[in-house]
Design an enzyme around this catalytic site. Structure first.
Site, PDB file in Angstrom:
ATOM      1  N   ASP A   1       5.352   4.865   2.335  1.00 34.03           N
ATOM      2  CA  ASP A   1       5.686   5.981   3.242  1.00 34.03           C
ATOM      3  C   ASP A   1       6.517   5.469   4.417  1.00 34.03           C
ATOM      4  OD1 ASP A   1       4.201   7.520   1.596  1.00 34.03           O
ATOM      5  OD2 ASP A   1       2.432   7.632   2.904  1.00 34.03           O
TER       6      ASP A   1
ATOM      7  N   GLU B   1      -3.212  14.878   0.061  1.00 34.84           N
ATOM      8  CA  GLU B   1      -2.056  14.083   0.472  1.00 34.84           C
ATOM      9  C   GLU B   1      -1.119  13.879  -0.717  1.00 34.84           C
ATOM     10  OE1 GLU B   1      -1.475   9.912   2.704  1.00 34.84           O
ATOM     11  OE2 GLU B   1      -3.540  10.616   2.479  1.00 34.84           O
TER      12      GLU B   1
ATOM     13  N   SER C   1       0.843  -1.194   0.000  1.00 30.04           N
ATOM     14  CA  SER C   1       0.000   0.000   0.000  1.00 30.04           C
ATOM     15  C   SER C   1       0.880   1.246   0.000  1.00 30.04           C
ATOM     16  CB  SER C   1      -0.882   0.013   1.249  1.00 30.04           C
ATOM     17  OG  SER C   1      -0.061   0.213   2.391  1.00 30.04           O
ATOM     18  N   LYS C   2       0.214   2.361  -0.219  1.00 26.11           N
ATOM     19  CA  LYS C   2       0.914   3.639  -0.192  1.00 26.11           C
ATOM     20  C   LYS C   2       1.559   3.827   1.189  1.00 26.11           C
ATOM     21  CE  LYS C   2      -0.559   8.309   0.409  1.00 26.11           C
ATOM     22  NZ  LYS C   2       0.724   8.648   0.954  1.00 26.11           N
ATOM     23  N   ARG C   3       0.833   3.356   2.206  1.00 23.91           N
ATOM     24  CA  ARG C   3       1.354   3.498   3.579  1.00 23.91           C
ATOM     25  C   ARG C   3       2.669   2.728   3.754  1.00 23.91           C
ATOM     26  NH1 ARG C   3      -3.177   1.927   6.510  1.00 23.91           N
ATOM     27  NH2 ARG C   3      -4.349   3.298   5.150  1.00 23.91           N
TER      28      ARG C   3
END
Ligand code: GLU
Length: 509
Positions: A271, A289, A266-268
């Site tokens: 990050d 975001e 995921s994008k998370r």
């Protein structure tokens, strides 16, 4: 089927930027189409207006362009089956939903959102935490299966808002052959009565994807495996609409997994672990975001594509570097792994490093130009190209050219004096003063410079190693970099001489 022209489609919903999984789906579509001299279509599936995100379609189009995976037909290009945006095809879908109602495979449902909510509340239990509108529930709801025909007609005549749902059969076994997973079987009792046409006349994904794959003569449909649970609905629609013989072959592509642990990347995760998961920069207008993309980070599209191709696919050999042409020749869906592939960012960087290393210097120089602008440096392209050639084998990203070659654009701000001072002596001073004086008579190539440097060192009886390091530090400030005579030859006579003088002033005697 076999003699039909291959037509594949990438059919994203414009709900955000494209992440790795999305671009990999594009790539597999593209490779398959090119391999079979087929058509690659971009179709925008924007029927869910509540999830529509402005700018997402432009992002997708630009992303395909950056990757070099351009479609043959698209909303932008048009084509024989236009329009390619489902919202613009809205009037087309109702007739098929109505046809299904007539043939008894679908029905009108008049339930209001409140009625649906109260059904869910009423039936909720620990065993059934999210009750669905299915073959059990439909008998108790306000729909054309449960209500008298006259009431249904009256509601329709009064223009009562309603949806059209598929009537899933009870206990039927359905199966199909997936190009990646082989035989896949479902029991229809497990699937709910999906909405096909919404109250505003817009189709849902389920109806639109089948109608458009049929009308656009799609022969093979590749999509993420998250769509596998919907396959029975689609299978039935192909059958009920009488198009079974034209159903595309499907491939449900495995997920791209996070590097540590399980589950979808995921994008998370990006990050958290410090790497991009989107192809290009993306600011979600809903949350504002910002997400960093591979493009902006300095990935070359070829490297990005190569990395994606081997994420869950190989050609059966150990080969890892493939040009797009080679991928087109060698790609095959039956070598796509069934299990998800773990994304490895270090490996992605390795791919970029390989491509930068083999990229021509002129192209690298052009790609590096924005960095020079940012640094306030002006330099002629040929000079930048030479530098790119000297440092590229050390670079993971185009921007790294600065880190490894900044001294070509500005003289050192300081010197690693600790590396030279303790061993400095008057002989070295004399050596550099004499050699610098000789430069007028030396052709300014790395080989000639090295030869004259060596000759003088021998004459003065000083070891080369004792002199090369100080020379390097004079030119660059530090101990590392490309061969020192290449640096001098690139800097040119005046600059080399001036740096020798400055170095002597800083750490000479
Ligand atoms: N619109 C779907 C998505 O956004 C496409 C699925 C398909 O390719 O059928 O993923």
């Amino acid at each position: 089927m076999d003699n039909k022209k291959v037509r594949v489609r990438f059919a994203p919903s414009p709900t955000g930027g494209l992440h790795l999984g999305g671009v990999r789906t594009v790539l597999f579509n593209y490779l398959f189409a090119k391999q079979h001299n087929g058509d690659f279509i971009l179709r925008i599936e924007d029927t869910d207006q509540t999830r529509y995100v402005p700018g997402a379609e432009e992002y997708i189009t630009e992303c395909l362009r950056w990757c070099g995976l351009n479609p043959d037909e698209s909303p932008e290009l048009g084509g024989p089956y236009a329009p390619y945006r489902q919202s613009e095809r809205k009037p087309l879908y109702r007739q098929y939903a109505e046809q299904l109602v007539k043939s008894g495979h679908a029905y009108y449902a008049f339930d209001t959102p409140e009625e649906l909510e109260s059904m869910r509340e009423r039936l909720k239990s620990p065993e059934n935490p999210a009750p669905q509108y299915n073959h059990v529930v439909r008998t108790q709801m306000r729909n054309s299966l449960a209500m008298p025909e006259a009431d249904v007609q009256a509601l329709l005549a009064a223009g009562t808002p309603h949806v059209i749902r598929i009537k899933m059969p009870v206990g039927e076994e359905l199966s199909f052959t997936d190009m990646v997973r082989g035989n896949v079987t479902f029991n229809t009792s497990q699937v709910d009565d999906k909405v096909l046409l919404k109250a505003d006349g817009m189709p849902t994904y389920h109806l639109a994807v089948v109608v458009d794959d049929y009308l656009m003569k799609i022969t093979h449909a590749f999509r993420g495996e998250e769509w596998l649970p919907s396959a029975p609905v689609h299978l039935l629609l192909w059958k009920y609409l009488g198009w079974e013989a034209d159903m595309p072959q499907w491939a449900h592509l495995p997920l791209i997994l996070k590097p540590d642990g399980n589950g979808k990347l995921s994008k998370r995760d990006g990050d958290r672990l410090g790497f991009p998961v989107y192809a290009m920069n993306w600011t979600d207008p809903r949350s504002n975001e910002f997400t960093r993309g591979f493009r902006e980070l300095g990935f070359l599209p070829e490297a990005f594509i190569n990395m994606l191709a081997v994420l869950g696919w190989n050609d059966g050999s150990e080969q890892e570097i493939f040009s797009l042409e080679e991928l087109i020749q060698k790609f095959s869906m039956d070598r796509v792994h069934k299990a998800g592939a773990k994304f490895d960012y270090e490996k992605a960087k390795w791919f970029n490093h390989q491509y930068i290393h083999h990229k021509d210097n002129e192209t690298l120089a052009a790609l590096f130009q924005p960095v020079l602008v940012e640094k306030g440096v002006t330099a002629v392209p040929a000079y930048v190209a030479t530098i790119a050639g000297l440092v590229k084998e050390r670079c993971y990203f185009v921007n790294d050219i600065w880190e490894h070659g900044f001294f070509f654009f500005q003289s050192p701000a300081g010197y690693d004096e600790a590396a030279v001072k303790p061993k400095w002596n008057a002989d070295k001073d004399a050596f550099f003063a004499v050699w610098s004086g000789q430069l007028d008579n030396t052709p300014f190539t790395a080989a000639e410079l090295e030869a004259s440097f060596k000759a003088l060192a021998t004459e003065k009886n000083i070891k080369m190693g004792e002199l090369q390091l100080p020379f390097r530090i004079m030119l660059t400030g530090g101990k590392f970099g490309p061969p020192v005579f290449d640096i001098a030859a690139t800097l040119g006579k005046d600059e080399t001489r001036s740096r020798i003088a400055k170095g002597l002033a800083a750490f000479g005697q």
